[in-house]
Design an enzyme around this catalytic site. Structure first.
Site, PDB file in Angstrom:
ATOM      1  N   CYS A 149      -3.221  -2.648   8.706  1.00 25.14           N
ATOM      2  CA  CYS A 149      -2.685  -1.343   9.114  1.00 25.14           C
ATOM      3  C   CYS A 149      -2.209  -1.397  10.567  1.00 25.14           C
ATOM      4  CB  CYS A 149      -3.732  -0.254   8.947  1.00 25.14           C
ATOM      5  SG  CYS A 149      -4.631  -0.362   7.382  1.00 25.14           S
ATOM      6  N   CYS A 203       0.827  -1.213   0.000  1.00 25.50           N
ATOM      7  CA  CYS A 203       0.000   0.000   0.000  1.00 25.50           C
ATOM      8  C   CYS A 203       0.860   1.261   0.000  1.00 25.50           C
ATOM      9  CB  CYS A 203      -0.952   0.010   1.195  1.00 25.50           C
ATOM     10  SG  CYS A 203      -0.123   0.031   2.783  1.00 25.50           S
TER      11      CYS A 203
HETATM   12 FE1  FES Z   1      -1.618   0.646   4.197  1.00 25.24          FE
HETATM   13 FE2  FES Z   1      -3.530   1.174   5.914  1.00 25.24          FE
HETATM   14  S1  FES Z   1      -3.717   0.869   3.785  1.00 25.24           S
HETATM   15  S2  FES Z   1      -1.454   0.860   6.303  1.00 25.24           S
END
Ligand code: FES
Length: 147
Positions: free
Chosen positions: A103, A33
């Site tokens: 996360c 991400c």
């Molecule tokens: Fe990457 Fe939340 S989407 S830490």
């Protein structure tokens, strides 16, 4: 979708910033991400975490979990801080949606990375602390199987 506590920690994150001459600093990211989190720990001679600050370049859940993680480790011993797992952070936030569980792993790993840095600087070993990874996306795959 998000609990009130998550929204509160996202809108008013606690302990944002840096600590000069921190006892330990840990940075971890998630290559998938692209989010990055850095934790700073100030640990006294008795091994008590006197202060903890963070900087997170990431999603709202990453901000909320890092904020809660700093609150949870403050005042704790190094050993107690190891118990602040991603599950503990999520419980303290009254849960996270399944797609956001990873996360919270960033917060756990950032604490571990800062503790690891502290141990390296002091030349000590912390029982139960494994060498942290820079990129948690591998651990995340294990997590997805769990949830
Ligand atoms: Fe990457 Fe939340 S989407 S830490």
């Amino acid at each position: 979708m998000y609990s009130e506590k998550v929204m509160d920690h996202f809108n008013n994150p606690r302990n944002v910033g840096e600590i000069d001459d921190a006892s330990g600093v840990g940075t971890v990211g998630n290559a998938k991400c692209g989010d990055i989190m850095r934790m700073y720990l100030d640990i006294d001679d008795d091994g008590i975490i006197q202060n903890c600050k963070f900087k997170t370049f990431g999603c709202g859940a990453a901000v909320a979990t890092s904020s809660m993680a700093t609150e949870l480790v403050k005042g704790k011993t190094v050993q107690e801080a190891l118990q602040v797992t991603n599950r503990a952070v999520m419980e303290a936030l009254d849960g996270l949606p399944p797609v956001k569980v990873h996360c919270s792993l960033l917060a756990e790993e950032a604490i571990h990375a800062a503790l690891w840095d502290y141990a390296q600087k002091k030349g000590i070993e912390i029982d139960g602390l494994e060498k942290p990874v820079n990129d948690i996306s591998e651990k995340e795959e294990e997590l997805e199987e769990e949830y």
